[in-house]
Enzyme design. Sequence first.
Site, short mmCIF file in Angstrom:
data_model
loop_
_atom_site.label_atom_id
_atom_site.label_comp_id
_atom_site.label_asym_id
_atom_site.label_seq_id
_atom_site.Cartn_x
_atom_site.Cartn_y
_atom_site.Cartn_z
N HIS A 1 0.48 42.84 13.23
CA HIS A 1 -0.56 43.04 14.25
C HIS A 1 -0.24 42.15 15.46
CE1 HIS A 1 -4.48 43.55 16.13
NE2 HIS A 1 -4.48 42.23 16.34
N LYS B 1 19.43 61.87 24.83
CA LYS B 1 18.58 60.68 24.65
C LYS B 1 18.76 59.71 25.81
CE LYS B 1 17.76 62.75 20.85
NZ LYS B 1 18.07 64.20 20.87
N THR C 1 32.40 71.54 10.66
CA THR C 1 32.78 72.06 11.98
C THR C 1 31.61 72.39 12.88
OG1 THR C 1 33.03 74.22 10.90
CG2 THR C 1 35.03 72.92 11.25
N ASP D 1 25.64 71.17 10.43
CA ASP D 1 25.14 72.44 10.97
C ASP D 1 25.80 73.65 10.33
OD1 ASP D 1 23.62 70.91 12.63
OD2 ASP D 1 24.45 71.68 14.51
#
Length: 467
Positions: A442, A56, A142, A310
């Site tokens: 807006h 990033k 992990t 993960d």
Amino acid sequence: MVVGEIIHEKDVVIIGAGPAGYEAAFIAAKNGRDVTLIDRFRPGGECLHSGCIPSKLLATAARKMHEKTPGITVTPAFCMDKWQEEKNSLIATMEKGLQARFHSSNIECVKGQASFLSENRIGAEQGEKFEVWSFNHAILATGSSPITPNFLSSSSHPNILPLEHLYTLSSLPNQLILFGSDYLTIEAASTFRALGVEVTIVTDQETILPEWDESIQRESIRQFKKQKVSLYTGVSDCLVKEREMTLVFCHAKGETVEVETEMIVYSIGRVGNSDSLGVDQVGIDIQDDGIIPISEECKTTRANIYACGDLTGGPSLAVKGIKQGKTAADHCCGVKSAFSLECLPKVIHTQTPISSVGLTETEAKEAGYEVMTASSSMKANGYAMVTGNTEGKVVIHRDRESHVLLGFHAIGAGAVELIEKAALAIEMGARDEDFIYPYTPHPGYGEAWTDAVESTVEYKVETKVSH
């Protein structure tokens, strides 16, 4: 290796100090639990050191190279060496921040290779030292490792690497081939092309971002064509001529294509980092790819052992790991909690950012909904015109009968920030009127969402009959 005689007694022991692990540690400690966090590397995990943060940071640098502001003229120059210095400084600062939070939360943070010794004991090797902890609950976080494509599995060429190595380079390559179709591939392609690298995407999938909404796929392909990124989908019979650094493959149209390059990186999927955990000592179910299946409460097949991030499969996203880590920690503390991937927001920090939450159009139709789809171009958004960011659009799907909003998909400026509002709408089971009723600032990018949702509303117009 010398086994210590002292066994440390802990409420919660967590293996893995990435986002899933450290967020679990903070929640457990906040609830008064005695916590030990063990990692073989450094706090922050791959996300901080080689994934989310570096990618990033580079994407931001590339975006600033092309920013246009009325009345301001600059000629920017990019230096990879200087960027690496800034990256390392940022990572060090963020790591110190984590260490400070561990200290203030009374979390014991240990560097070592941890594994199960029994169903309630974990050991960690720290060089010549070996320590043992007993636990009431354990959380596994992990992470995962990249899968190498079969045709590259025997390669030892220094310029054929997993994608995350891109963010360790000291200089930019002139040409780059990215083999893959996932969000990591798309983000890297966009960033490096913006920095002037000649980029080619090659994938054996039929399209890029195959799990995303079709509108995002089409718009991403259009953007890449505009940026002169070469794209080959549905390829087969890949091989590399390493001496010439040439990728050879059969294209979907049937012809053989050869692409010369300086570097090949790949991102085709990941396997769970579970091989050194000793899960056989505790009888936890594990898949062939190293993934540990879990319940919606993040429980493994052992009631007092949880897994998150993960390691549990599904999208490799830090936001998912953080939610799962918090869910696991809640249960360790006796708090009921659960996670759901149905409301998982996904973002890609491409030069024209991408975000998504909820169902794709195909998924919604397969689920039996009568889908109404609407879009709003950023070219019609006043704030996008002011900022010079008129590329892209937003797309929404809703059910015609119930008016329930099913999916939000955006590609354009503000997409990353705006997806939070959309995720809340999906989580709440919001209808179109729920989304339209609140005020929308807006000018603002968020007006595009409101415009798209409003365009699906079918108003009944009463007509007067004259006598």
